[in-house]
Design a protein around this motif. Structure first.
Motif, short mmCIF file in Angstrom:
data_model
loop_
_atom_site.label_atom_id
_atom_site.label_comp_id
_atom_site.label_asym_id
_atom_site.label_seq_id
_atom_site.Cartn_x
_atom_site.Cartn_y
_atom_site.Cartn_z
N PRO A 1 -3.46 -5.37 1.75
CA PRO A 1 -2.68 -5.46 0.51
C PRO A 1 -1.20 -5.10 0.67
O PRO A 1 -0.34 -5.74 0.06
N GLY A 2 -0.88 -4.08 1.49
CA GLY A 2 0.48 -3.59 1.57
C GLY A 2 1.52 -4.67 1.85
O GLY A 2 2.50 -4.80 1.10
N PRO A 3 1.38 -5.46 2.92
CA PRO A 3 2.38 -6.49 3.20
C PRO A 3 2.51 -7.53 2.08
O PRO A 3 3.62 -8.03 1.85
N LEU A 4 1.42 -7.84 1.40
CA LEU A 4 1.51 -8.79 0.29
C LEU A 4 2.33 -8.21 -0.85
O LEU A 4 3.15 -8.92 -1.46
N PHE A 5 2.12 -6.93 -1.16
CA PHE A 5 2.90 -6.30 -2.21
C PHE A 5 4.38 -6.25 -1.82
O PHE A 5 5.26 -6.50 -2.66
N VAL A 6 4.66 -5.92 -0.56
CA VAL A 6 6.05 -5.86 -0.10
C VAL A 6 6.71 -7.23 -0.24
O VAL A 6 7.85 -7.35 -0.71
N ALA A 7 6.00 -8.28 0.14
CA ALA A 7 6.55 -9.63 0.08
C ALA A 7 6.84 -10.04 -1.36
O ALA A 7 7.93 -10.55 -1.67
N THR A 8 5.88 -9.84 -2.26
CA THR A 8 6.09 -10.24 -3.65
C THR A 8 7.19 -9.40 -4.31
O THR A 8 8.00 -9.92 -5.07
N GLY A 9 7.23 -8.10 -3.99
CA GLY A 9 8.27 -7.26 -4.57
C GLY A 9 9.65 -7.64 -4.07
O GLY A 9 10.62 -7.69 -4.85
N VAL B 1 7.63 -3.00 -3.96
CA VAL B 1 7.84 -2.83 -2.51
C VAL B 1 7.44 -1.42 -2.08
O VAL B 1 6.75 -1.23 -1.07
N VAL B 2 7.86 -0.43 -2.86
CA VAL B 2 7.52 0.96 -2.54
C VAL B 2 6.02 1.17 -2.56
O VAL B 2 5.44 1.85 -1.70
N ALA B 3 5.34 0.57 -3.54
CA ALA B 3 3.88 0.68 -3.63
C ALA B 3 3.20 0.08 -2.41
O ALA B 3 2.14 0.56 -1.98
N GLY B 4 3.81 -0.95 -1.83
CA GLY B 4 3.23 -1.56 -0.64
C GLY B 4 3.52 -0.77 0.63
O GLY B 4 2.71 -0.77 1.56
#
Length: 387
Positions: A246-254, A106-109
């Motif tokens: 990419p950011g929102p996808l990473f936040v969602a998966t995290g 989530v932080v990475a996103g």
């Protein structure tokens, strides 16, 4: 007829993606959860939680974005767990590390400097760490042949034959042969506990946060998931003409990974192999309709999750060496890809080899496993040579 085919192709592609995605790697996930100290009930709960997480998230994201966003569990992450010693605090401590790994995604996103720092890890070092993690499991099929040739050899042969005929179905066929071998052998059936629950169920546990587990399990799980799943998943989408942020996808998966952690799930992420099935021409001629295949795959994962408890019970009663053998066969391709990435840059081969060897050695200090030390040793040597 044309209109009917436009609906049939996304349906069949989505169903194939879900069946292949589950059958080809669920043994790896179970082996990883059990290595972390999960009981059969907790492992079944984790498998079901992951099916629900990747199924619902994939369907929602694909329908909302109108993009074929396929979600999968972290197979390399599960392989990491399978080769890491269980934390002193048991599975609850491992769940705490899973939750922290999801938080880091989530932080990475959300925080771009952190995301860029993770992306700055040399691909050779990341590939070498993953190859070191996978080596032990990839040796398991051949160790199984030496230990139980009558049961293990047909599994390896079936896998090899299908690799020649249809690589996509190699692991599902090997899994079917494994189940047949266990049933024919009959010795495992006696170990089936009386009254073992077969209906799908979720078990909630309170995650325990431990510094050693976070560094030795959570941090490597985060790095492996990002480098080996999320980044390739984005590459597959871009190769097929899709360019999501990419950011929102990473936040969602995290975030969903964090929700799955108290239920026993280790991590979900962007899919790579199954993403190619849903994002490619096989799903639909019109790229604007391929998101339907990802929705079908997501819904199919939810249905397949109902079999998680049965799959866990069968795996629990089978000889452990056979389950490890199937898991190893599922990871041969990933091992080859990781090793290729590790050796791709001649000037960085020594740091990559140090990373690979330290990780594969299984060395452990202060309860922190080899994946972290391999990444640290290779990274330090990489910086030393460049300076």
């Amino acid at each position: 007829m044309v209109e009917r085919r436009e609906w049939v192709r996304p349906l069949t592609a989505g169903l194939m993606a879900a069946v292949v995605g589950f059958a080809s790697s669920f043994a790896v996930v179970l082996e990883g959860l059990r290595a972390m100290g999960a009981s059969p009930g907790q492992a079944a709960s984790g498998l079901l939680a992951l099916c629900l997480a990747m199924g619902l998230l994939g369907a929602v994201l694909s329908a909302r974005l109108r993009l074929p966003v396929s979600i999968a569990w972290s197979t390399p992450g599960a392989a990491l767990l399978a080769t890491t010693a269980a934390p002193a605090g048991g599975f609850a401590t491992a769940a705490g590390a899973f939750l922290v790994a999801g938080l880091l995604v989530v932080v990475a996103g959300l925080w771009k400097p952190f995301g860029r720092a993770v992306a700055a890890i040399p691909g050779t070092i990341a590939g070498a760490m993953l190859a070191g993690v996978l080596l032990g499991l990839c040796l398991a099929p051949f160790k199984a042949i030496g230990a139980m040739p009558a049961l293990a050899l047909p599994i390896v042969i079936a896998w090899g034959v299908m690799m020649r005929l249809n690589r996509l179905w190699a692991m599902p066929v090997a899994l079917l042969v494994t189940v047949a071998a266990v049933l024919i052998d009959g010795s495992a059936a006696a170990e089936l506990p009386a009254g073992a629950p077969l209906l799908p169920h979720l078990e909630v546990l309170m995650p325990v946060f431990d510094g050693q587990a976070i560094v030795g399990i959570g941090l490597p799980l985060f790095l492996v998931t990002m480098a080996s799943q999320n980044v390739p998943g984005l590459a597959v989408l871009r190769a097929n003409g899709y360019h999501p942020v990419p950011g929102p996808l990473f936040v969602a998966t995290g975030a969903v990974s964090m929700l799955a952690a108290p239920l026993g799930g280790h991590a979900v992420n962007l899919a790579a192999i199954t993403a190619a099935l849903c994002a490619g021409p096989e799903a639909a001629e019109d790229p604007r309709r391929r998101w339907l295949a990802a929705v079908v795959a997501g819904l199919a994962y939810v249905v397949i999750g109902a079999a998680a408890t049965v799959a866990t019970v069968i795996a629990a009663t089978a000889p452990p060496v056979l389950i490890q053998a199937v898991a190893g066969l599922a990871l041969v391709g990933a091992f080859g890809g990781a090793l290729t990435a590790a050796l791709a840059v001649p000037a960085e081969r020594e740091p990559a080899l140090i990373t690979f060897l330290v990780t594969a050695s299984g060395i452990s200090f202060w309860g922190i496993g080899g994946a972290f030390w391999g990444l640290l040793a290779g990274g330090v040597f990489w910086v030393w040579l460049r300076r």
